[in-house]
Enzyme design. Structure first.
Site, PDB file in Angstrom:
ATOM      1  N   HIS A  25      59.759 -20.137 -43.932  1.00  0.00           N
ATOM      2  CA  HIS A  25      61.170 -19.882 -43.659  1.00  0.00           C
ATOM      3  C   HIS A  25      61.624 -20.468 -42.329  1.00  0.00           C
ATOM      4  CE1 HIS A  25      61.277 -16.152 -46.570  1.00  0.00           C
ATOM      5  NE2 HIS A  25      60.853 -17.265 -47.149  1.00  0.00           N
ATOM      6  N   ASP A  85      56.834 -16.770 -45.204  1.00  0.00           N
ATOM      7  CA  ASP A  85      57.927 -16.235 -44.398  1.00  0.00           C
ATOM      8  C   ASP A  85      58.079 -17.140 -43.182  1.00  0.00           C
ATOM      9  OD1 ASP A  85      59.721 -14.284 -42.969  1.00  0.00           O
ATOM     10  OD2 ASP A  85      59.119 -12.982 -44.620  1.00  0.00           O
TER      11      ASP A  85
END
Length: 394
Positions: A241, A218
């Site tokens: 991310h 993430d």
């Protein structure tokens, strides 16, 4: 980052690092801990912490070399010790079964002034089993999985040299912390591990993250509401991310975000690069004085993205615009390669258009075969202060 802020960061690193030089050592083995023991070291660690916290001199709790099992613990202050260290030299493993956790934290530090978490050891969240049952993307009422390291209501904290491995949820979370430095830390989880943000923070100020490598599933770093005066330098992110301000605007009465500086960082094979994200149909909020500068992208999707219609999993009400007001934003000296043809996305809110958004030097090359890199802009009239490729907001 101005000179006074740089001087403060350097001063804090020197002061914090000096704390552990002459500390009294509380070794968990002296309290009954055994490497490779069947019963784990939870009770021994809590006993060692209690003694160290009650000490009137600088003190350090030591987990020495070896492999140890550790259940959920809350290490609380305030402490009588003027400074307290937590030294990890061993390989410390969490319970693999999420059912063993009654709360959303594994190792929790709270209400402490002058904590130093350090060492060459590893904190292993053993998240592999938990990732398979993580359905929070589809179920808003899911049970929160435990965060590996929680820092709640801390002042004057240093985290350095440790490794955080395979967290079930976030690796680190800062809540209501002030004057905190993270230096030379390694964070690692597979690129497909859900919700394993490297470092998340909220309602915290004067945070410095430097010389750190983050590979996760993430956001490498996510900046939540109430974050003020954050400096991120020399971070390598990927997979993951990207580094994100937000998401913002999901809840009522979120505190403002301001003074965010991300410089001299490298992104490798990430799903996003530098990002600001706010929810559509949001309450009023504010985020200002944010700079991303001297950034290298290597095969990154969406290298530059400002998205005020952030809608993960397509479960949002987009009828009304985001009312989070963004101002004094700068993207400068961002270069490298994009794995998506749309390399720069500036999508400001139609209900609260971005103000004083500056785009400096941008040089991003699309590595695909179907044309050159492109950009898109909406609801913004930016200040163009450098050369942009692809041409941006023209």
């Amino acid at each position: 980052m101005d000179l006074k802020w740089k001087q403060w960061c350097l001063f804090m690193c020197i002061v914090l690092a000096s704390r552990v030089a002459e500390a009294h050592i509380f070794n968990v083995k002296d309290f009954g801990a055994k490497a490779n023991g069947k019963t784990g070291i939870t009770k021994a660690l809590l006993s060692a912490w209690t003694k160290a916290c009650e000490s009137l001199e600088p003190s350090t709790v030591l987990i020495p070399k070896g492999k140890y099992r550790l259940g959920p613990v809350i290490l609380k202050g305030p402490c009588k010790s003027p400074s307290i260290g937590f030294q990890v030299e061993g390989f410390v493993q969490a319970p693999s079964n999420p059912a063993n956790f009654k709360t959303d934290g594994w190792i929790v530090f709270q209400y402490i002034n002058g904590l130093t978490l350090f060492g060459k050891g590893t904190i292993d969240g053993q998240g592999q089993k938990a990732w398979k049952i993580n359905n929070c993307a589809q179920n808003p009422h899911c049970k929160m999985l435990p965060i590996s390291l929680r820092f709640n209501f801390l002042n004057n904290t240093l985290v350095r040299d440790i490794t955080s491995l395979n967290s079930k949820n976030f690796h680190m979370n800062f809540l209501a912390c002030k004057d905190m430095t993270v230096q030379h830390v390694k964070i690692s989880a597979p690129g497909d591990s859900p919700n394993t943000d490297g470092i998340h923070m909220g309602i915290s100020e004067r945070i410095n993250i430097t010389d750190t490598v983050i590979a996760t599933g993430d956001d490498c770093i996510s900046v939540g509401p109430g974050t003020r005066n954050l400096t991120v330098t020399k971070v390598v992110c990927g997979p993951g991310h990207g580094i994100s301000v937000g998401s913002l605007g999901k809840y009522q009465d979120e505190e403002d975000v301001s003074g965010i500086s991300v410089r001299n960082c490298t992104f490798i094979n990430t799903q996003n690069g530098v990002r600001i994200k706010t929810w559509p149909s949001s309450p009023v909020g504010f985020a200002s004085d944010i700079i991303f500068e001297d950034i290298i992208m290597k095969n990154v999707s969406n290298p530059v993205i400002l998205d005020q219609e952030y809608c993960p999993h397509f479960k949002c009400d987009k009828d009304d615009p985001s009312l989070v007001k963004l101002s004094n934003i700068k993207f400068n000296k961002i270069r490298g390669t994009s794995s998506t043809q749309l390399a720069v996305i500036i999508a400001c809110s139609r209900g609260a258009p971005c103000k004083n958004l500056e785009i400096g030097h941008i040089n991003l090359k699309y590595i695909g075969t179907d044309g050159a890199a492109q950009s898109t802009c909406s609801n913004v009239n930016p200040i163009l202060s450098g050369l942009q490729f692809p041409p941006t907001c023209v």
